[in-house]
Each structure stands twice: as C-alpha cells, then as structure tokens.
Motif scaffolding. Structure first.
Motif, PDB file in Angstrom:
ATOM      1  N   LEU A  40     -42.292   2.984  51.293  1.00  0.00           N
ATOM      2  CA  LEU A  40     -41.843   2.466  52.574  1.00  0.00           C
ATOM      3  C   LEU A  40     -40.379   2.793  52.820  1.00  0.00           C
ATOM      4  O   LEU A  40     -39.990   3.067  53.953  1.00  0.00           O
ATOM      5  CB  LEU A  40     -42.076   0.962  52.652  1.00  0.00           C
ATOM      6  N   SER A  41     -39.558   2.800  51.772  1.00  0.00           N
ATOM      7  CA  SER A  41     -38.152   3.147  51.975  1.00  0.00           C
ATOM      8  C   SER A  41     -38.014   4.616  52.336  1.00  0.00           C
ATOM      9  O   SER A  41     -37.159   4.974  53.151  1.00  0.00           O
ATOM     10  CB  SER A  41     -37.319   2.811  50.734  1.00  0.00           C
ATOM     11  N   LEU A  42     -38.852   5.489  51.775  1.00  0.00           N
ATOM     12  CA  LEU A  42     -38.811   6.899  52.162  1.00  0.00           C
ATOM     13  C   LEU A  42     -39.238   7.084  53.614  1.00  0.00           C
ATOM     14  O   LEU A  42     -38.633   7.870  54.347  1.00  0.00           O
ATOM     15  CB  LEU A  42     -39.700   7.726  51.238  1.00  0.00           C
ATOM     16  N   VAL A  43     -40.249   6.358  54.039  1.00  0.00           N
ATOM     17  CA  VAL A  43     -40.685   6.438  55.432  1.00  0.00           C
ATOM     18  C   VAL A  43     -39.588   5.929  56.353  1.00  0.00           C
ATOM     19  O   VAL A  43     -39.271   6.550  57.376  1.00  0.00           O
ATOM     20  CB  VAL A  43     -41.993   5.642  55.643  1.00  0.00           C
ATOM     21  N   TRP A  44     -38.984   4.809  55.989  1.00  0.00           N
ATOM     22  CA  TRP A  44     -37.901   4.242  56.798  1.00  0.00           C
ATOM     23  C   TRP A  44     -36.729   5.218  56.871  1.00  0.00           C
ATOM     24  O   TRP A  44     -36.165   5.444  57.946  1.00  0.00           O
ATOM     25  CB  TRP A  44     -37.468   2.906  56.219  1.00  0.00           C
ATOM     26  N   ASN A  45     -36.328   5.823  55.746  1.00  0.00           N
ATOM     27  CA  ASN A  45     -35.237   6.796  55.752  1.00  0.00           C
ATOM     28  C   ASN A  45     -35.598   8.008  56.597  1.00  0.00           C
ATOM     29  O   ASN A  45     -34.739   8.574  57.279  1.00  0.00           O
ATOM     30  CB  ASN A  45     -34.895   7.240  54.332  1.00  0.00           C
ATOM     31  N   GLY A  46     -36.844   8.433  56.553  1.00  0.00           N
ATOM     32  CA  GLY A  46     -37.284   9.552  57.379  1.00  0.00           C
ATOM     33  C   GLY A  46     -37.182   9.239  58.863  1.00  0.00           C
ATOM     34  O   GLY A  46     -36.757  10.084  59.660  1.00  0.00           O
ATOM     35  N   ILE A  47     -37.555   8.026  59.241  1.00  0.00           N
ATOM     36  CA  ILE A  47     -37.475   7.625  60.650  1.00  0.00           C
ATOM     37  C   ILE A  47     -36.021   7.590  61.106  1.00  0.00           C
ATOM     38  O   ILE A  47     -35.680   8.094  62.187  1.00  0.00           O
ATOM     39  CB  ILE A  47     -38.157   6.261  60.859  1.00  0.00           C
ATOM     40  N   ILE A  48     -35.147   7.029  60.283  1.00  0.00           N
ATOM     41  CA  ILE A  48     -33.720   6.991  60.620  1.00  0.00           C
ATOM     42  C   ILE A  48     -33.166   8.411  60.713  1.00  0.00           C
ATOM     43  O   ILE A  48     -32.374   8.722  61.609  1.00  0.00           O
ATOM     44  CB  ILE A  48     -32.937   6.159  59.572  1.00  0.00           C
TER      45      ILE A  48
END
Length: 94
Positions: A40-48
């Motif tokens: 989830l942190s990788l997905v969140w970083n990707g979105i940012i």
C-alpha cells in the motif's frame, strides 16, 4: 478435536499449546500486515509521484517541456519527493 484436547490435557500441555498457537498467530498476522502495508505504501507513493509528474507537465507544457509518466518515474518522484522530481527532470534534459 476432543481427542487432541484430552491428550494435551492429560500430558499437561494445554497452556503451552494454546500459548504457542497464539504466538504463531500473532507472528503470521504481523507478517501479513507488514507485507500489505509495504504494498500500500508503494501504491500511495506511486499516486503521489504521478501527481508530481502531472503538475510538472502542466507547468512545463507552457515552456514546451514535458516528461513521459511511467511507473518507475512515478515511484521515484513519489518516494524521493521534490529531489526525485528534480533528478527525473535532469535525466530528461541530458
């Protein structure tokens, strides 16, 4: 199940077995939470990162400079923030 309960009670291991089961369950739960929080942190970083690159393309489009948005560039921009975005721009200019 009653057979196993009676055997463990007869030997006097019921407290140790239930404690061991709880410890294993907590460890498995901890590992699952860690695995999904990393994802989830990788997905969140990707979105940012995509938002950073999109904003840069919005401003850079006025000056005729845009950057292709890819997964790798989005993760770099999302993970490293503004310095990552500057590194991507410097790479594109070279």
């Amino acid at each position: 199940m009653e057979m196993f309960a009676s055997i463990s009670e007869g030997v006097g291991l019921s407290a140790f077995v239930s404690l061991g089961t709880m410890v294993v369950a907590v460890l498995v739960l901890f590992l699952v939470v860690k695995f999904f929080s990393l994802s989830l942190s990788l997905v969140w970083n990707g979105i940012i990162g995509v938002l950073f690159l999109w904003g840069m393309n919005l401003v850079g489009g006025v000056f005729g400079f845009t950057v292709d948005i890819t997964i790798i560039k989005a993760l770099i921009a999302g993970f490293f923030g503004i310095p990552g975005l500057i590194a991507i721009i410097a790479y594109e200019l070279l």
